[in-house]
Design a protein around this motif. Structure first.
Motif, PDB file in Angstrom:
ATOM      1  N   LEU A 129      -7.013  -0.752  -7.429  1.00  0.00           N
ATOM      2  CA  LEU A 129      -7.547  -1.076  -6.106  1.00  0.00           C
ATOM      3  C   LEU A 129      -7.590   0.174  -5.241  1.00  0.00           C
ATOM      4  N   GLU A 130      -6.479   0.885  -5.187  1.00  0.00           N
ATOM      5  CA  GLU A 130      -6.405   2.109  -4.382  1.00  0.00           C
ATOM      6  C   GLU A 130      -7.406   3.148  -4.862  1.00  0.00           C
ATOM      7  N   LEU A 131      -7.483   3.348  -6.158  1.00  0.00           N
ATOM      8  CA  LEU A 131      -8.383   4.356  -6.713  1.00  0.00           C
ATOM      9  C   LEU A 131      -9.844   3.992  -6.492  1.00  0.00           C
ATOM     10  N   SER A 132     -10.167   2.706  -6.591  1.00  0.00           N
ATOM     11  CA  SER A 132     -11.557   2.305  -6.359  1.00  0.00           C
ATOM     12  C   SER A 132     -11.957   2.569  -4.914  1.00  0.00           C
ATOM     13  N   VAL A 133     -11.034   2.328  -3.980  1.00  0.00           N
ATOM     14  CA  VAL A 133     -11.321   2.603  -2.572  1.00  0.00           C
ATOM     15  C   VAL A 133     -11.550   4.102  -2.364  1.00  0.00           C
ATOM     16  N   LEU A 134     -10.682   4.925  -2.951  1.00  0.00           N
ATOM     17  CA  LEU A 134     -10.829   6.370  -2.797  1.00  0.00           C
ATOM     18  C   LEU A 134     -12.100   6.885  -3.471  1.00  0.00           C
ATOM     19  N   LEU A 135     -12.432   6.342  -4.620  1.00  0.00           N
ATOM     20  CA  LEU A 135     -13.681   6.733  -5.270  1.00  0.00           C
ATOM     21  C   LEU A 135     -14.880   6.420  -4.389  1.00  0.00           C
ATOM     22  N   SER A 136     -14.859   5.240  -3.787  1.00  0.00           N
ATOM     23  CA  SER A 136     -15.956   4.855  -2.909  1.00  0.00           C
ATOM     24  C   SER A 136     -16.028   5.783  -1.704  1.00  0.00           C
ATOM     25  N   GLU A 137     -14.870   6.128  -1.145  1.00  0.00           N
ATOM     26  CA  GLU A 137     -14.842   7.044  -0.012  1.00  0.00           C
ATOM     27  C   GLU A 137     -15.336   8.433  -0.401  1.00  0.00           C
ATOM     28  N   ALA A 138     -15.157   8.781  -1.668  1.00  0.00           N
ATOM     29  CA  ALA A 138     -15.627  10.077  -2.174  1.00  0.00           C
ATOM     30  C   ALA A 138     -17.108  10.045  -2.543  1.00  0.00           C
ATOM     31  N   GLY A 139     -17.767   8.922  -2.324  1.00  0.00           N
ATOM     32  CA  GLY A 139     -19.188   8.815  -2.651  1.00  0.00           C
ATOM     33  C   GLY A 139     -19.467   8.482  -4.090  1.00  0.00           C
ATOM     34  N   ALA A 140     -18.420   8.207  -4.875  1.00  0.00           N
ATOM     35  CA  ALA A 140     -18.598   7.826  -6.290  1.00  0.00           C
ATOM     36  C   ALA A 140     -18.751   6.311  -6.356  1.00  0.00           C
ATOM     37  N   TYR A 182       0.808  -1.207   0.000  1.00  0.00           N
ATOM     38  CA  TYR A 182       0.000   0.000   0.000  1.00  0.00           C
ATOM     39  C   TYR A 182       0.846   1.264   0.000  1.00  0.00           C
ATOM     40  N   GLU A 183       1.971   1.246   0.714  1.00  0.00           N
ATOM     41  CA  GLU A 183       2.835   2.421   0.713  1.00  0.00           C
ATOM     42  C   GLU A 183       3.365   2.686  -0.690  1.00  0.00           C
ATOM     43  N   GLY A 184       3.763   1.628  -1.392  1.00  0.00           N
ATOM     44  CA  GLY A 184       4.269   1.791  -2.750  1.00  0.00           C
ATOM     45  C   GLY A 184       3.217   2.335  -3.690  1.00  0.00           C
ATOM     46  N   ILE A 185       1.991   1.824  -3.563  1.00  0.00           N
ATOM     47  CA  ILE A 185       0.903   2.288  -4.427  1.00  0.00           C
ATOM     48  C   ILE A 185       0.661   3.772  -4.206  1.00  0.00           C
ATOM     49  N   ARG A 186       0.504   4.162  -2.954  1.00  0.00           N
ATOM     50  CA  ARG A 186       0.164   5.551  -2.663  1.00  0.00           C
ATOM     51  C   ARG A 186       1.293   6.496  -3.052  1.00  0.00           C
ATOM     52  N   MET A 187       2.524   6.079  -2.838  1.00  0.00           N
ATOM     53  CA  MET A 187       3.635   6.949  -3.214  1.00  0.00           C
ATOM     54  C   MET A 187       3.723   7.107  -4.726  1.00  0.00           C
ATOM     55  N   ASP A 188       3.465   6.034  -5.489  1.00  0.00           N
ATOM     56  CA  ASP A 188       3.437   6.143  -6.950  1.00  0.00           C
ATOM     57  C   ASP A 188       2.369   7.133  -7.395  1.00  0.00           C
ATOM     58  N   LEU A 189       1.180   7.005  -6.810  1.00  0.00           N
ATOM     59  CA  LEU A 189       0.080   7.876  -7.188  1.00  0.00           C
ATOM     60  C   LEU A 189       0.329   9.317  -6.730  1.00  0.00           C
ATOM     61  N   TRP A 190       0.983   9.477  -5.585  1.00  0.00           N
ATOM     62  CA  TRP A 190       1.191  10.816  -5.027  1.00  0.00           C
ATOM     63  C   TRP A 190       1.997  11.703  -5.973  1.00  0.00           C
TER      64      TRP A 190
END
Length: 754
Positions: A548-559, A501-509
């Motif tokens: 996976l990370e983006l789908s979680v964030l989208l869901s948290e954003a109400g999308a 998860y750290e690698g995913i988020r840092m790549d996206l950041w």
């Protein structure tokens, strides 16, 4: 390790604060009592005080208006700025204030937004856009136009490029600089012809073009509004301008105009209007080259409206004319014969293939319809012969699997259990079919069990290995389903998961759109955050970790719709069949719970809220803008006539179609209808779900006919294929919601509430 622990333990310090807030979620609603804000202990820290302004507490209070909530939110945001001046959270509160006040108090909004420009450079494009809107609201159209135009110059990769074209064009129109307005509005409409801003933009564009003596172009823009946005008030205005503008020359739409407008209604599932326009077109253009295509659409719209006799005549005429559309019309005609119980004509059609120009797939479909009618008439031997013919024609398609399943099902129901096992085995031996393989495994096991055959354990075992989370895996009962969302399934060590998860988020950041999305989410601007995240899903379309990370964030954003779509496209096997290990966070994406407070507010003790959530999941996939082919609307896919009947019963003022796209209104009326059906069918969940799809009259007939059948057999005997599959999907999702939220569904029978 919980989801919260998993994320916060893996993020670097620069992202940690963001992630903590994201995991707590946000909403536009605040405590409806602003007086409580100043004494609230939540305001002891800047962060808690800010979050308290955004987060809705408990279920929605139906007595509190939207205006009350907005005032309460503004009061709480002001409190953050007063008690924690200079903090990052106070600056965020100021930016949110600017966005809220842009429509209400634009002068104050400009002050807040200009201050935010210094503090939030990552949102430069959004802040310039909001400033432009505030200035436009104040009547300062010239500086607004210049601001809108500056957005793509300052932020070249902005996702607002077309929105600023629409708004910039409108601003230049108000200034009176038509050449600039024409340039921007023409490009905006060309790039996004179905944008919600397009109809009004076309009116402004037409006005400018006529002023600039581009009369033909202006009339073309008005025609575009009338043709391609036929359901809008702008379409009526466009028609009025066309009629008035032509003077002595009476404007009349051409046949091509009529047909294009009819197709626009058809695409919107406004079939009554589509029928009217198609009939006008057919009357006006008896020799038009697209006439037969229009007749096919006319018949389809009539079917959607359940005007079967009229549709039947349209399709019969098309078949008799032997044109290129005749083959598709033949299949539609077969469906109508089956729905109306006209077996003689259906059988005659299935025996006249040499005279018809049909594909193998179309022939197999008609044979399946004929077999269904024979089966319904208890002509089982004839149905077996018809299904065998369909299986032979169907080749390797799903039609072959369906035909073989139906052969085995007749044999099972008529007590020919060894033959049923052989037929089911043919499906299992063929290509793995996600729809029919688990179905035949379950009923093969039932057949073997009835014969006391020792192979039953092996078949159940195969079902549980391949499809533990399927509807039939749930029915089997003995399948080992994945643990609840609180217990990670199949994960490696926590350290490995953390590293991933750290690698995913840092790549996206490193991507500015990701940083922008995170900040927008913190501001409670979920729609804007979802826009940025959705763009990132295209960029990282082949990176499953990022998805996976983006789908979680989208869901948290109400999308929820976008998030669920990503999950189903990329992780379906694990979610639907149980074949892969699924991270706990993804279960929340696949089974959203964001609307539960609203559902519970209207469900009370009458309806299990997880049943409502399951219906939303399967009806619309959480897409509040969804429209079905028959015209059902919104989250719970409510038909307008049904909604209006329920609204009258609940004392809700007159409901129009547009209001059904409102999430709360749709849930209120959908839950009201579901409660009515549950009462009508004495709390039987299986009958209720079937009636929600097919209507209570049809289901009452099926109950009378099959009341002696076990629940699993009743579902298979539902005559309408759409309803049969719908019931299976909803009941599966209903039980999955209970498994994920409560550990299990305690009811073993399909007709019982969990």
């Amino acid at each position: 390790m919980s989801v919260h622990q998993r994320v916060t333990s893996t993020l670097p310090g620069c992202v940690l604060l963001v992630a903590v807030v994201l995991l707590h979620g946000s909403s536009f609603a605040a405590d409806p009592n602003p007086a409580d804000a100043r004494s609230d202990s939540a305001c002891e820290s800047a962060e808690d005080c800010y979050r308290a302004a955004l987060v809705q507490k408990g279920s929605p209070d139906k007595t509190v208006t939207h205006e009350d909530r907005l005032r309460a939110k503004i009061d709480r945001l002001r409190l953050v700025m007063e008690q924690h001046p200079g903090s990052l959270w106070a600056k965020r509160a100021g930016l949110v204030m600017g966005v809220i006040l842009a429509e209400r108090e634009p002068v104050d909004a400009v002050r807040f937004l200009k201050a935010a420009q210094r503090d939030f450079p990552v949102l430069e494009d959004y802040i310039r856009f909001w400033l432009g809107e505030s200035l436009l609201k104040m009547g300062d159209a010239l500086p607004a136009a210049m601001l809108f135009e500056s957005v793509p110059e300052v932020v070249p990769d902005t996702l607002l490029s077309n929105r600023v074209k629409f708004r910039g064009g409108e601003a230049w129109y108000r200034v009176g600089q038509c050449r600039k307005a024409i340039d921007l509005l023409t490009r905006a409409v060309s790039q996004s012809p179905q944008d919600s801003a397009a109809p009004s933009a076309l009116l402004s564009l037409a006005d400018c073009q006529i002023r600039e003596n581009q009369t033909a172009e202006g009339y073309a823009a008005l025609k575009q509004a009338w043709i391609y946005h036929p359901q809008t008030t702008e379409a009526r205005e466009a028609m009025a301008r066309l009629v008035a503008g032509m003077g002595s020359e009476m404007w009349r739409p051409t046949p091509d105009d009529l047909y294009a407008r009819a197709r626009a209604f058809f695409a919107l599932s406004l079939h009554g209007e589509a029928v009217d326009e198609l009939q006008k077109f057919l009357l006006a253009a008896p020799q038009h080259p697209r006439r037969n295509e229009a007749r096919l659409k006319l018949g389809t719209s009539l079917v959607r409206l359940k005007r079967y006799d009229q549709a039947r005549q349209v399709f019969q005429d098309l078949v008799a004319d032997r044109v290129s559309e005749s083959s598709e019309a033949t299949v539609w005609l077969a469906r109508i014969y089956l729905r109306q119980g006209d077996g003689d004509r259906l059988l005659a059609m299935s025996q006249s293939f040499p005279k018809l120009s049909l594909s193998a797939e179309q022939k197999a479909a008609i044979l399946l319809f004929a077999g269904m009618w024979q089966e319904d008439q208890a002509q089982n031997d004839q149905a077996l012969a018809t299904y065998r013919q369909a299986a032979q024609i169907g080749g390797d398609s799903g039609q072959k699997s369906e035909a073989l399943w139906r052969i085995g099902w007749i044999q099972y129901r008529t007590g020919r259990l060894p033959e049923a096992v052989e037929s089911f085995q043919q499906v299992v031996n063929g290509k793995d079919d996600g729809q029919f393989t688990p179905q035949v495994l379950y009923w093969m096991a039932r057949a073997l069990d009835s014969q006391k055959d020792d192979r039953v354990a092996d078949v159940y075992g195969q079902l549980c290995r391949q499809y533990p989370l399927s509807y039939y895996g749930q029915l089997a009962g003995s399948c080992t389903s994945a643990p609840s969302s609180n217990t990670p399934s199949g994960a490696s060590s926590p350290e490995a998961s953390a590293s991933t998860y750290e690698g995913i988020r840092m790549d996206l950041w490193r991507d500015p759109h990701y940083r922008k999305a995170i900040e927008l989410k913190l501001l409670g601007l979920d729609q804007e955050a979802a826009r940025e995240l959705a763009w990132l899903t295209e960029t990282y379309a082949r990176d499953r970790r990022a998805l996976l990370e983006l789908s979680v964030l989208l869901s948290e954003a109400g999308a929820y719709y976008q998030a669920l779509r990503i999950a189903r496209l990329n992780f379906r096997d694990g979610l639907e069949r149980g074949g892969d290990s699924i991270p706990p966070a993804l279960w929340r994406v696949a089974y959203p719970t964001g609307y539960l407070p609203t559902i519970q507010a209207y469900a009370g003790n009458q309806v299990d809220p997880y049943l409502v959530a399951a219906i939303i999941r399967e009806e619309s996939q959480y897409d509040s803008r969804a429209v079905s082919p028959v015209g059902a609307v919104g989250l719970m896919q409510v038909m307008l006539a049904t909604a209006q009947t329920v609204a009258r019963r609940l004392g809700v003022p007159g409901v129009m179609r547009a209001e059904l796209f409102n999430q709360e209104t749709n849930i209120q009326l959908g839950v009201g209808y579901l409660a009515q059906l549950l009462q009508q069918f004495s709390g039987n969940v299986m009958y209720t779900v079937a009636a929600y799809n097919a209507g209570p009259v049809a289901v009452s007939d099926w109950v009378q006919k099959y009341r002696d059948k076990e629940p699993d057999e009743f579902v298979e005997l539902i005559p309408y294929q759409e309803t049969r599959q719908y019931v299976k999907r909803v009941l599966r999702s209903y039980r999955e919601y209970h498994r994920l939220e409560r550990g299990t569904c305690t009811a073993r029978s399909l007709d019982k509430v969990c």
